[in-house]
Design an enzyme around this catalytic site. Structure first.
Site, PDB file in Angstrom:
ATOM      1  N   SER A 233      -1.636  -3.633 -14.653  1.00 50.49           N
ATOM      2  CA  SER A 233      -0.991  -4.005 -13.171  1.00 50.49           C
ATOM      3  C   SER A 233      -2.365  -4.722 -12.303  1.00 50.49           C
ATOM      4  O   SER A 233      -3.369  -5.296 -13.012  1.00 50.49           O
ATOM      5  CB  SER A 233      -2.513  -2.535 -13.083  1.00 50.49           C
ATOM      6  OG  SER A 233      -2.199  -0.829 -13.945  1.00 50.49           O
ATOM      7  N   SER A 271       3.596  -1.224 -15.307  1.00 55.21           N
ATOM      8  CA  SER A 271       2.911  -1.440 -14.362  1.00 55.21           C
ATOM      9  C   SER A 271       2.445  -1.484 -13.460  1.00 55.21           C
ATOM     10  O   SER A 271       2.841  -0.907 -12.911  1.00 55.21           O
ATOM     11  CB  SER A 271       2.781  -3.370 -14.135  1.00 55.21           C
ATOM     12  OG  SER A 271       1.967  -4.036 -13.607  1.00 55.21           O
ATOM     13  N   ASP A 273       1.540  -1.847  -9.112  1.00 58.63           N
ATOM     14  CA  ASP A 273       1.503  -3.016  -8.762  1.00 58.63           C
ATOM     15  C   ASP A 273       0.549  -2.706  -7.273  1.00 58.63           C
ATOM     16  O   ASP A 273       1.468  -2.494  -6.319  1.00 58.63           O
ATOM     17  CB  ASP A 273       1.925  -4.544  -8.995  1.00 58.63           C
ATOM     18  CG  ASP A 273       2.386  -4.808  -9.957  1.00 58.63           C
ATOM     19  OD1 ASP A 273       1.391  -5.175 -10.919  1.00 58.63           O
ATOM     20  OD2 ASP A 273       3.486  -4.413 -10.482  1.00 58.63           O
TER      21      ASP A 273
END
Length: 340
Positions: A233, A271, A273
């Site tokens: 992340s 992830s 983000d």
């Protein structure tokens, strides 16, 4: 970050043409303080918490803010109300995934004790997280109330420690050790000057990119880590003193996530983000028109890219509880590669 640790700009790797603030950090934005608490018990625990504390913020004095999820595989506490109202009413804390809920509870307790909060019956703590489970015993949930209070108490306006500190202690990105990074830009706006600062908690997959060139551990003579699922992340926080509303700040927060592509981010399925942008401007000055936002967008892209590089350069090689290793990005080796 130590006195002997070079930053990207020291190596000629600063990005863009806009000048930086005096510390080249998010704390160059007036009213922004940053504090860290690092929690370690090697090799089992490498974790911590980072606090971003805008001056005067509270349930009775929120600041305009915007939020953008580039890929929402994460547990960013408090963002639904932030998105709905466009207001940030607590300090912003960053930590490890499974510690995020304890950190949020500790933040609530701290806010309720502040002067002027005696009658508060509801508030929205905002806590971002990244998964440090590769290099730390994430299931132990080592970050607690005392660590949160220490980070808030230590928050200051000076240079910001980078790399393996606070929330960044156990984080890695782009196949290197990473963590906290920061940068700032001073830019012209119509009729005034503004400052924008970025702070990143870097923990994402992909291959490091410097301009058109990719850089891997093997390129620097470092051991190549075994392949892992491309997860991780990145939380990017932007602060500015430009007068913006929540809608404009959301546009700015998008650029924070877009900027990660410059560094080689993969934006994978696993992830989280995220970009969050806030303004410290408590003014009746006219808002920056949409057509005049380009300098802020440019500043965000450049500052985030440089902040990621700073997080990599400041980080030190770390071994996790199962023997996983992520190496810091060695400045001397990097310069030889780029100049060879």
């Amino acid at each position: 970050m130590t006195a002997t640790t070079p930053r990207a700009r020291d190596l000629g790797l600063g990005t863009g043409t806009l000048p930086t603030g005096s510390h080249n950090a998010i704390t160059d934005v007036p009213g922004i303080r940053v504090g860290h608490t690092t929690v370690t018990a090697p090799p089992r625990v490498h974790s911590g918490v980072t606090a971003i504390l805008p001056e005067g913020i509270g349930p009775r004095a929120p600041l305009p803010a915007g939020f953008f999820a580039g890929n929402g595989y994460g547990k960013f506490i408090g963002t639904t109300q932030l998105t709905e109202l466009g207001e940030l009413e607590t300090p912003l804390l960053l930590t490890s995934t499974l510690s995020a809920f304890r950190v949020a509870d500790a933040l609530v307790g701290w806010v309720l004790e502040q002067p002027g909060a005696e009658a508060v019956r509801s508030l929205n703590p905002v806590v971002g997280e990244c998964n440090d489970g590769l290099l730390s015993d994430i299931r132990s949930r080592p970050v607690g109330e005392d660590h949160v209070r220490a980070a808030l108490a230590s928050a200051n306006t000076g240079p910001v420690a980078e790399g393996c500190v606070g929330a960044g202690t156990g984080m890695s990105a782009l196949n290197f050790k990473a963590g906290i990074g920061t940068s700032s830009r001073v830019l012209p706006l119509t009729g005034r000057e503004a400052t924008l600062g970025a702070l990143v908690l870097a923990n994402f997959g992909g291959t490091l990119r410097l301009g058109s060139r990719t850089v891997t551990p093997a390129d620097l003579g470092l051991p190549v880590p075994p392949p892992l699922p491309d997860t991780g992340s990145c939380v990017v926080v932007l602060a500015t003193d430009a007068p913006l509303d929540a809608r404009r700040l959301t546009r700015l927060a998008r650029r924070a996530v877009f900027a990660l592509a410059r560094t080689g981010a993969s934006y994978s399925h696993g992830s989280g983000d995220y970009g969050l942008a806030l303004t410290t401007a408590r003014t009746t000055a006219p808002l920056v028109p949409d057509a005049d936002l380009d300098p802020l967008f440019t500043a965000a892209l450049d500052a985030v890219e440089e902040a990621v590089l700073n997080s990599l350069l400041a980080a030190t090689t770390t071994t996790g509880p199962r023997g996983d290793v992520r190496h810091g990005l060695p400045a001397a080796h990097l310069l030889r590669l780029l100049n060879g």
